[in-house]
Write an enzyme that holds these catalytic residues in place. Structure first.
Site, PDB file in Angstrom:
ATOM      1  N   SER A  69     -65.085  53.077 -36.543  1.00 14.28           N
ATOM      2  CA  SER A  69     -65.099  52.196 -35.370  1.00 14.28           C
ATOM      3  C   SER A  69     -63.750  51.555 -35.066  1.00 14.28           C
ATOM      4  O   SER A  69     -63.503  51.126 -33.951  1.00 14.28           O
ATOM      5  CB  SER A  69     -66.161  51.115 -35.542  1.00 14.28           C
ATOM      6  N   LYS A  97     -64.239  48.451 -29.320  1.00 13.82           N
ATOM      7  CA  LYS A  97     -64.553  47.275 -28.493  1.00 13.82           C
ATOM      8  C   LYS A  97     -64.065  47.443 -27.052  1.00 13.82           C
ATOM      9  O   LYS A  97     -64.661  46.899 -26.126  1.00 13.82           O
ATOM     10  CB  LYS A  97     -63.916  46.020 -29.113  1.00 13.82           C
ATOM     11  N   GLU A 125     -66.227  35.435 -26.999  1.00 18.88           N
ATOM     12  CA  GLU A 125     -66.202  34.954 -28.378  1.00 18.88           C
ATOM     13  C   GLU A 125     -65.510  36.036 -29.207  1.00 18.88           C
ATOM     14  O   GLU A 125     -65.486  37.200 -28.820  1.00 18.88           O
ATOM     15  CB  GLU A 125     -67.632  34.746 -28.884  1.00 18.88           C
TER      16      GLU A 125
HETATM   17  C1  LIG Z   1     -63.637  47.914 -36.037  1.00 21.18           C
HETATM   18  C2  LIG Z   1     -64.909  47.184 -35.908  1.00 21.18           C
HETATM   19  N1  LIG Z   1     -66.048  47.792 -36.262  1.00 21.18           N
HETATM   20  C3  LIG Z   1     -67.239  47.159 -36.173  1.00 21.18           C
HETATM   21  C4  LIG Z   1     -67.342  45.865 -35.729  1.00 21.18           C
HETATM   22  C5  LIG Z   1     -68.690  45.220 -35.715  1.00 21.18           C
HETATM   23  O1  LIG Z   1     -69.247  45.091 -34.443  1.00 21.18           O
HETATM   24  P1  LIG Z   1     -70.422  46.029 -33.953  1.00 21.18           P
HETATM   25  O2  LIG Z   1     -71.479  46.024 -35.011  1.00 21.18           O
HETATM   26  O3  LIG Z   1     -70.863  45.407 -32.687  1.00 21.18           O
HETATM   27  O4  LIG Z   1     -69.881  47.381 -33.745  1.00 21.18           O
HETATM   28  C6  LIG Z   1     -66.175  45.177 -35.342  1.00 21.18           C
HETATM   29  C7  LIG Z   1     -66.247  43.765 -34.863  1.00 21.18           C
HETATM   30  O5  LIG Z   1     -65.299  43.046 -34.751  1.00 21.18           O
HETATM   31  C8  LIG Z   1     -64.937  45.856 -35.438  1.00 21.18           C
HETATM   32  O6  LIG Z   1     -63.799  45.226 -35.098  1.00 21.18           O
END
Ligand SMILES: Cc1ncc(COP(=O)(O)O)c(C=O)c1O
Lengths: 262, 394
Positions: free
Chosen positions: B377, B89, B111
């Site tokens: 992620s 993020k 948000e």
């Molecule tokens: C570690 C992590 N992965 C994935 C996401 C999902 O978001 P996005 O699909 O935009 O990557 C989040 C959202 O809070 C997250 O914290």
């Protein structure tokens, strides 16, 4: 249809357009209140279609929508209500686009007109997306009033005014609907003067109009004023005859000498 | 200019995207679009951005081969969990904060669901000296207490949103409303590739660094492109971030949604797998909704995937067949969460655990000459209390 709406708005200056959330607290009350505001002198009625994610609305209208949804109020119920009210007062729906999209754009326009609806305001469809929506409304004879905001640059406001039908909805201040803040009268006066050069449609001011003072402030330059949150607040928690009485009291306060008596 | 062919001038990826917002925000989006165009054409902007990604975020993040977790085909994970603040993020919030500064905005709003995006926004707010207001559903404020404390520690004000379902969808509604009221001085930092144009495009350009790095790392360290790229999809930013570099390659792209208790259970967050086309938060895409067009309440064990919509570019990649979207249930994600921690000594975010669960299945089906690249992620520290609560409750 849009001409009936326009001429209704021209009968009084400024014309009173109440906004009611259909189905809050129930459809019978909405219908009774609609008749009451008409009798008090409303020129047209905005009927909100309940939606769970109303981005342009503040807490009052959002909560009213939630109450209506909890009663199971659906687009078809709102259209049925409109057809019961069609002879009493010209009706404009206020509906978010996803509800129209789910109903089917073409079918919505057709059913709305069949139900005697004069126009539909879709607050999340602006100039950028208008070409996909407006021609369909037009084909079926459904007017599409468009919104102009305080942040709308003059040239864009002119384009909006030329593309609108029924009336132009002039948003009186930044933010969402709600009865808390007063309209910004000086900015409004200037914006309305500009809009007059672009269109001959009635110009209706809304968002935050909640007292006689507000009405008097916009009356010299606006053709119509829209009152939503203040009305909903006035009868929230009541229904039936009780709701009607409270709405009449507010209409009396808002309209002053042009009040027709309920 | 780094823009690729999509979106078009109106912000459409094929039939998806666009700009469905109240008129009061139209001006702000125009203003943002001009600022994005100017900044993206300015080498100095990118050099600031990439400089901070290096010195502040800790990029490039490595790719790591998960030998004990993989089955047949090798699995390599892109370590976004090692970024400052613990997830991808921050790539996005850093980019948007740089833009906000360029535009002369005075404060940031955001948000947040799980709180990861809120923390990442609070972090750049502190770094650049912006006041930050974060909107968070009341239920999430309760579920994600450590992140709420962290945001407050960083100087952000956290507002608990009590309307509607009291989760991410309603927090986003509230952020849009607050933006409408103070649009002239406020920059709305959206947390994923969602929202009205230019947000999905802008956020993609800030997140594409993930795939740009990973593609180079696969070639350098493994001598080949991956056969498959896997990422979880909430709004879709980490997935778009890792997919974009591979769009022109002969590489299979897999988006993994949260099935919750199953895509047919009614308790799911799999918008592409179980939803239909509609308009939410400013763009046309897939969404979980009733036949009437009311947006559904969602469910996922991971708060970051618990969202009824999905970025419009994913809808486009699905329709065009360029990417494939699958879903993983809560229980499968939890198993992968525990297994990955035990096998590799890395506690993944519950969101990322969805991608890992599917990657392990793929690894079983593919050959040893293939290469499965997974976007890890985020890290799972934020999920520990919750997961421990689940296992003690069982
Ligand atoms: C570690 C992590 N992965 C994935 C996401 C999902 O978001 P996005 O699909 O935009 O990557 C989040 C959202 O809070 C997250 O914290």
């Amino acid at each position: 249809m849009s001409s009936r709406l326009e001429s209704a708005l021209r009968k009084h200056k400024p014309a009173f357009i109440p906004y009611l959330m259909a189905g809050d607290p129930d459809l019978e009350t909405t219908e009774a209140v609609a008749h009451a505001v008409r009798a008090c002198g409303a020129a047209a009625l905005e009927l909100g279609v309940p939606y769970g994610d109303p981005l342009a609305d503040g807490p009052t209208i959002a909560a009213a929508g939630q109450r209506a949804l909890e009663r199971g109020t659906r687009m078809c119920d709102v259209l049925a209500l409109a057809s019961r009210l069609r002879d009493a007062i010209p009706i404009v729906l206020f509906t978010y686009y996803n509800l129209v999209h789910a109903y089917g754009l073409e079918l919505f326009a057709q059913d709305a007109v069949r139900s005697g609806v004069a126009g539909a305001i879709v607050p999340d469809v602006t100039l950028e997306e208008l070409d996909d929506v407006q021609p369909i409304f037009e084909k079926h004879g459904l007017a599409m009033p468009l919104l102009v905001a305080p942040t709308t640059p003059a040239q864009r406001a002119g384009t909006i005014a030329r593309r609108a039908s029924g009336f132009v909805y002039v948003v009186s201040r930044l933010g969402v609907t709600g009865a808390s803040a007063a309209p910004n009268v000086d900015a409004l006066r200037g914006q309305i003067a500009g809009l007059r050069e672009a269109t001959r449609l009635p110009l209706a001011v809304g968002f935050g109009i909640s007292t006689r003072k507000h009405v008097e402030a916009v009356a010299p330059f606006a053709d119509a004023f829209i009152v939503g949150s203040a009305l909903i607040d006035a009868y929230s928690g009541t229904s039936g005859a009780d709701a009607v009485r409270r709405v009449e009291l507010l209409a009396y306060e808002l309209l002053g000498s042009s009040f027709r008596g309920g | 200019m780094r823009a690729s062919a999509q979106p078009d001038r109106r912000g459409y990826f094929g039939a998806f995207g666009g700009r469905f917002v109240p008129e009061v925000l139209a001006f702000a989006l125009d203003e943002l679009e001009s600022a994005v165009d100017a900044a993206f054409a300015d080498d100095a902007f990118w050099s600031d951005f990439h400089g901070l990604l290096c010195s502040y975020v800790g990029r490039p993040s490595p790719v790591y081969r998960a030998r004990r977790f993989e089955r047949c085909a090798p699995v390599v994970v892109k370590r976004e969990d090692l970024n400052h603040t613990g997830s991808h993020k921050i790539n996005n919030t850093l980019g948007q904060a740089l833009l906000a500064r360029r535009m002369g905005k005075e404060r940031l709003i955001a948000e947040t669901g799980a709180g990861q995006h809120g923390v990442a926004t609070a972090t750049v707010g502190a770094k650049f000296g912006f006041p930050v207001d974060v909107y968070m559903g009341a239920r999430d404020v309760e579920r994600q207490e450590p992140n709420v404390a962290l945001m407050r520690m960083l100087g952000a004000r956290v507002h608990s949103v009590t309307s509607g379902t009291q989760t991410l969808k309603d927090a986003t509604n509230e952020a849009f409303r607050v933006w409408a009221a103070e649009v002239e001085r406020t920059f709305y930092v959206i947390g994923s590739v969602v929202g009205a144009h230019p947000y999905p495009y802008m956020v993609r350009e800030f997140q594409r660094v993930i795939g740009d790095e990973a593609r180079r790392q696969c070639l350098e360290e493994h001598g080949r492109l991956p056969s498959d790229v896997v990422a979880c999809v909430g709004g879709g930013s980490n997935a778009i971030g890792i997919f974009t570099a591979f769009l022109g390659d002969d590489v299979r792209l897999w988006g993994v949604e949260a099935a919750g208790k199953g895509t047919q259970s009614g308790e799911t967050a799999a918008s592409l797998s179980a939803g239909s086309i509609g308009v939410l938060h400013g763009s046309r895409s897939y969404l979980l909704q009733t036949a009437d067009g009311q947006v559904c309440e969602t469910h996922s064990v991971s708060a970051g995937l618990d969202y009824p919509g999905v970025g419009p570019e994913h809808a486009y990649l699905k329709e065009s067949g360029r990417a494939t979207y699958v879903s993983v249930r809560d229980d499968e994600a939890l198993t992968a969460f525990h297994d990955f921690a035990a096998a590799e000594g890395i506690v993944p975010a519950l969101e990322s655990a969805h991608a890992l669960a599917f990657a392990r299945t793929l690894s079983r089906e593919r050959n040893s000459s293939d290469l499965v690249l997974v976007n890890l992620s985020g890290r799972g520290d934020k999920d520990l209390a919750y997961v421990r609560g689940l296992s003690s409750g069982a």
